[in-house]
Design an enzyme around this catalytic site. Structure first.
Site, PDB file in Angstrom:
ATOM      1  N   ARG A  52       0.838  -1.191   0.000  1.00  0.00           N
ATOM      2  CA  ARG A  52       0.000   0.000   0.000  1.00  0.00           C
ATOM      3  C   ARG A  52       0.879   1.248   0.000  1.00  0.00           C
ATOM      4  O   ARG A  52       1.984   1.268   0.535  1.00  0.00           O
ATOM      5  CB  ARG A  52      -0.959   0.015   1.182  1.00  0.00           C
ATOM      6  CG  ARG A  52      -0.296  -0.065   2.541  1.00  0.00           C
ATOM      7  CD  ARG A  52      -0.419   1.229   3.308  1.00  0.00           C
ATOM      8  NE  ARG A  52       0.365   1.181   4.533  1.00  0.00           N
ATOM      9  CZ  ARG A  52       1.609   1.584   4.602  1.00  0.00           C
ATOM     10  NH1 ARG A  52       2.223   2.027   3.514  1.00  0.00           N
ATOM     11  NH2 ARG A  52       2.285   1.537   5.741  1.00  0.00           N
ATOM     12  N   LYS A  62      -2.232  12.881   7.873  1.00  0.00           N
ATOM     13  CA  LYS A  62      -1.330  12.382   8.924  1.00  0.00           C
ATOM     14  C   LYS A  62      -0.311  13.440   9.301  1.00  0.00           C
ATOM     15  O   LYS A  62       0.001  13.623  10.485  1.00  0.00           O
ATOM     16  CB  LYS A  62      -0.631  11.101   8.462  1.00  0.00           C
ATOM     17  CG  LYS A  62       0.271  10.513   9.537  1.00  0.00           C
ATOM     18  CD  LYS A  62       0.691   9.094   9.256  1.00  0.00           C
ATOM     19  CE  LYS A  62       1.470   8.517  10.431  1.00  0.00           C
ATOM     20  NZ  LYS A  62       1.805   7.085  10.259  1.00  0.00           N
ATOM     21  N   ASP A  81       6.028   5.386   7.161  1.00  0.00           N
ATOM     22  CA  ASP A  81       5.167   4.323   6.638  1.00  0.00           C
ATOM     23  C   ASP A  81       4.386   4.772   5.394  1.00  0.00           C
ATOM     24  O   ASP A  81       3.259   4.355   5.175  1.00  0.00           O
ATOM     25  CB  ASP A  81       4.202   3.826   7.721  1.00  0.00           C
ATOM     26  CG  ASP A  81       3.234   4.914   8.181  1.00  0.00           C
ATOM     27  OD1 ASP A  81       3.483   6.109   7.890  1.00  0.00           O
ATOM     28  OD2 ASP A  81       2.230   4.581   8.829  1.00  0.00           O
ATOM     29  N   GLU A 148       8.526   0.420   4.290  1.00  0.00           N
ATOM     30  CA  GLU A 148       8.277  -0.357   5.507  1.00  0.00           C
ATOM     31  C   GLU A 148       7.913  -1.789   5.129  1.00  0.00           C
ATOM     32  O   GLU A 148       7.044  -2.006   4.287  1.00  0.00           O
ATOM     33  CB  GLU A 148       7.141   0.260   6.317  1.00  0.00           C
ATOM     34  CG  GLU A 148       6.883  -0.496   7.623  1.00  0.00           C
ATOM     35  CD  GLU A 148       5.623  -0.024   8.337  1.00  0.00           C
ATOM     36  OE1 GLU A 148       5.730   0.298   9.530  1.00  0.00           O
ATOM     37  OE2 GLU A 148       4.552   0.018   7.711  1.00  0.00           O
ATOM     38  N   GLU A 163      -7.961  -7.754  14.989  1.00  0.00           N
ATOM     39  CA  GLU A 163      -7.715  -6.694  15.971  1.00  0.00           C
ATOM     40  C   GLU A 163      -7.958  -5.317  15.345  1.00  0.00           C
ATOM     41  O   GLU A 163      -8.570  -4.435  15.951  1.00  0.00           O
ATOM     42  CB  GLU A 163      -6.274  -6.815  16.488  1.00  0.00           C
ATOM     43  CG  GLU A 163      -5.958  -5.934  17.681  1.00  0.00           C
ATOM     44  CD  GLU A 163      -5.148  -4.710  17.323  1.00  0.00           C
ATOM     45  OE1 GLU A 163      -4.744  -3.987  18.253  1.00  0.00           O
ATOM     46  OE2 GLU A 163      -4.927  -4.453  16.110  1.00  0.00           O
ATOM     47  N   HIS A 164      -7.484  -5.138  14.108  1.00  0.00           N
ATOM     48  CA  HIS A 164      -7.671  -3.856  13.414  1.00  0.00           C
ATOM     49  C   HIS A 164      -9.153  -3.553  13.206  1.00  0.00           C
ATOM     50  O   HIS A 164      -9.611  -2.421  13.429  1.00  0.00           O
ATOM     51  CB  HIS A 164      -6.946  -3.888  12.071  1.00  0.00           C
ATOM     52  CG  HIS A 164      -7.147  -2.647  11.259  1.00  0.00           C
ATOM     53  ND1 HIS A 164      -6.496  -1.470  11.524  1.00  0.00           N
ATOM     54  CD2 HIS A 164      -7.955  -2.408  10.180  1.00  0.00           C
ATOM     55  CE1 HIS A 164      -6.881  -0.542  10.658  1.00  0.00           C
ATOM     56  NE2 HIS A 164      -7.759  -1.085   9.834  1.00  0.00           N
TER      57      HIS A 164
END
Length: 205
Positions: A52, A62, A81, A148, A163-164
């Site tokens: 991605r 961000k 990232d 990354e 979890e996400h």
């Protein structure tokens, strides 16, 4: 949109293009490894790969959240990232092997490695994280681009995906009982990895 905003968008768009090229370079390396190992008949340690690249809007959002000026040098220094690749392997030993094969290539420079398999996060998250730098050769210059890498097992990837989704659903305010369940599931996932590795050793010697 003002002329200054348009110039900023154009500069950051060009900046992102360099990261796309870095992503392409690393994906080529990964695909070469997969094909070579498959040709040898030993089987590839890589189950699947995803990548991605942050969009212009996502990157700008961000940067603003973290108080980073909307300038390419400041963004490059603060945000690591922007381009990412996730590699999913069958076994924990495969994850370390893939990390070693990629980070020891002569044109790959390792910036950081974080071993969350040996040292999981408090919530149970396990994965190998690395920031590597790869040269990108453009028409008139060369740029070094960070990418990354996240390398994990199928079980670790499944746990991280669930979890996400839970944290997204609850907007990070996850009830305590669900956090406890996630921690327990992380332990089960790790036990499964260990048992499958033992079965693999038994079968293949």
């Amino acid at each position: 949109m003002t002329a200054a905003d348009a110039r900023t968008d154009q500069e950051i768009g060009q900046f992102l293009l360099h990261y796309k090229f870095g992503l392409d370079e690393m994906l080529t390396k990964i695909n070469i490894l997969r094909e070579e190992l498959a040709f040898r008949g030993t089987g590839s340690p890589i189950e699947h790969v995803s990548s991605r690249l942050k969009s212009l809007d996502s990157l700008q959002a961000k940067a603003l959240r973290h108080g980073v000026p909307l300038e390419t040098e400041a963004i490059a220094a603060a945000i690591t990232d922007i381009a990412g690749i996730r590699i999913v392997c069958s076994f924990i030993s495969d994850a370390y092997h893939v990390l070693d094969m990629l980070t020891t290539q002569p044109d790959v420079t390792v910036r950081t490695i974080k071993d969350y398999i040996a040292n999981p996060k408090p919530n149970g998250y396990r994965s190998l994280h690395a920031i590597v730098e790869i040269p990108v050769f453009l028409s008139d210059t060369a740029r070094t681009v960070p990418v990354e890498l996240q390398i994990r097992t199928v079980a670790q990837d499944f746990w991280a995906s669930v979890e996400h989704k839970i944290y997204y659903k609850y907007d990070k305010a996850v009830p305590g009982e669900l956090i406890d369940e996630l921690s327990a599931a992380a332990r089960v996932a790790h036990e499964l990895d260990a048992r499958m590795a033992e079965l693999h050793r038994t079968v293949h010697g």
